[in-house]
Write a protein that holds these residues in place. Structure first.
Motif: not given
Length: 378
Positions: A99, A101-105, A132, A135-136, A138, A142
C-alpha cells in the motif's frame, strides 16, 4: 681401505627395523634401507596408540574459552538481521510495499498492524490518529515521508526507557532476577555474567531457584562456562537463605556483582509472589540498599499478558528494570511499546538470539530500525 672407509661413513647410526615376517631382508642392505623408508613413512601417517602421550602441549582451558569467545564475535549479527523475521517487522514491511499510496486506507491498515503486533489498542489508536492529523494538514508528501514520521514516533516512544544498567557502584551490586516460568531467567543470568566478566568485573551467582528441577545445575553450568562462583544449597532449599548466604559471601570476597536467580512463578500465585517479598526483606538485613536492581525477564512472545505480569511483580518485588527476551524469530515485538507507554520502566537489555553476545543493551533507534524498512521498497 677406501671401500671400507666409505662403507663406514654411509652406514646408519641406528639399526633399521626389520619386519618379523621377512627375516630374509636382514642380509640385504638395500632392502634394509627400503624398510627404513617405509617405517619413516608409517611413522608419519599411522596415528599414535591410544595410550601414547600427546605430542602437542596441552592448551589451558582458559585459552580455549578465550578462543571460543573470539570466534563468536565475527558472527554477531545486527539488529535488522535479528528482528527482520519477527511478526511485527514482516507486517509493517509488507504493509508499505502493498500500500504505497498515502491515504486513510493506509493508516487504517497501519493501525490494525500495530494492534496485531501487541502495541495495544489505546497506544496504536493514539499514534495513528496523530499521523492522520498531520496527513490532513499535508505534512506528508507521500507514503515514504509517512514511514519516516512513523519511525520517529516509535523511537520517541521508546527513548525514555532506553536506560542502560550501571553496575559500577555499590559493591557488591546486587541484581535480583524475577519473572514467570519459562521466560529464560537462568539463561539471561548466564549471559549477564558473561557480559560483566568480559567487562573485567568479578561476578558471583546465587542459585535461588530451588523449586525447578535441574535449575541449580543449570546455573552451575553457566558458572563453569564463565568462571564465576555459584552459591547454592540444592533443590528444595529456602530461596531466601541461599541468597542471604550468597550476599554474605560476596561481601567477604569483595565481589563486584552478585546476580541472584529466583524460582519462576505465575503472577497469580500469591504464595510464591509473597516469597519474593521475603527475599527482599532478608537481603536488607545485610544491606539496606539491596537489591540494587530488581530485573524482571519478560518473554517477547507473551503479548499483552506481559502487562498484567509486570503490574503484579512491580507491586510485590519492586521491579526497577526489564529484560525482554526472544524478540527474534516469531516474536511480535510490539509489547515493547506497550510496556514503555504503560510503565515507563527502563528496558535494560533485549534478547535477540541464543548466544551470549545476543543479549544486547537496549537501543531504541536500533530496535525501530530493525522493525521498519528505511524506505519503501527497501
Amino acid at each position: 681401505m677406501l671401500k671400507f672407509w666409505k662403507k663406514k661413513t654411509t652406514e646408519p647410526t641406528t639399526e633399521s627395523p626389520v619386519p618379523e615376517d621377512r627375516p630374509d631382508l636382514a642380509a640385504d642392505p638395500a632392502s634394509t634401507e627400503a624398510c627404513a623408508g617405509i617405517s619413516e613413512a608409517l611413522a608419519e601417517t599411522v596415528p599414535p596408540e591410544p595410550g601414547a602421550p600427546e605430542i602437542e602441549p596441552e592448551v589451558e582451558e582458559s585459552v580455549v574459552v578465550e578462543a571460543a569467545r573470539d570466534a563468536e564475535q565475527p558472527v554477531r549479527r545486527g539488529w535488522r538481521e535479528r528482528l527482520s523475521g519477527s511478526g511485527f517487522a514482516k507486517s509493517l514491511t509488507t504493509l508499505f510495499v502493498r500500500h504505497p499510496k498515502l491515504d486513510d486506507d493506509l493508516l487504517d491498515e497501519l493501525e490494525t498492524a500495530l494492534i496485531t503486533a501487541d502495541v495495544g489498542v489505546e497506544a496504536s489508536t493514539r499514534l495513528v490518529e496523530e499521523l492522520r492529523k498531520r496527513m490532513h494538514k499535508r505534512e506528508f508528501a507521500d507514503a515514504g515521508v509517512l514511514l519516516t514520521a512513523l519511525r520517529a514516533e516509535l523511537v520517541a516512544l521508546l527513548k525514555p526507557v532506553e536506560q542502560p544498567l550501571d553496575v559500577a557502584t555499590p559493591s557488591p551490586f546486587v541484581i535480583l532476577t524475577v519473572g514467570i516460568n519459562g521466560v529464560g531467567k537462568t539463561t539471561t543470568i548466564g549471559k549477564l555474567a558473561r557480559r560483566y566478566v568480559d567487562e573485567g568485573r568479578n561476578v558471583m551467582l546465587a542459585a535461588g531457584d530451588t523449586f525447578r528441577a535441574a535449575a541449580v545445575e543449570q546455573l552451575k553450568t553457566w558458572g563453569e562456562r564463565n568462571k564465576v562462583p555459584v552459591v547454592s544449597q540444592g533443590q528444595d532449599a529456602d530461596s531466601a537463605s541461599v541468597i542471604f548466604d550468597a550476599l554474605q559471601a560476596a561481601r567477604s570476597r569483595g565481589t563486584q556483582v552478585l546476580i541472584a536467580d529466583t524460582a519462576g512463578r505465575l503472577h497469580t500465585q500469591s504464595g510464591l509472589m509473597d516469597e519474593l517479598g521475603k527475599i527482599v526483606r532478608v537481603m536488607k538485613k545485610l544491606d539496606a540498599s539491596a537489591p540494587h536492581e530488581v530485573l524482571m525477564v519478560i518473554d517477547g512472545t507473551t503479548g499483552q499478558n506481559a502487562i498484567s505480569q509486570l503490574r503484579q511483580f512491580r507491586d510485590t518485588a519492586g521491579v526497577t528494570g526489564l529484560v525482554v527476551t526472544k524478540l527474534d524469530g516469531t516474536a511480535k515485538g510490539g509489547v515493547m511499546f506497550a510496556l514503555a507507554r504503560e510503565f515507563g520502566l527502563p528496558i535494560r537489555y533485549v534478547g535477540l538470539g541464543e548466544t551470549a553476545t545476543d543479549l544486547r543493551v537496549f537501543d531504541a533507534e536500533a530496535f525501530v530500525d530493525g522493525l521498519l524498512p528505511a524506505s519503501i521498497g527497501s
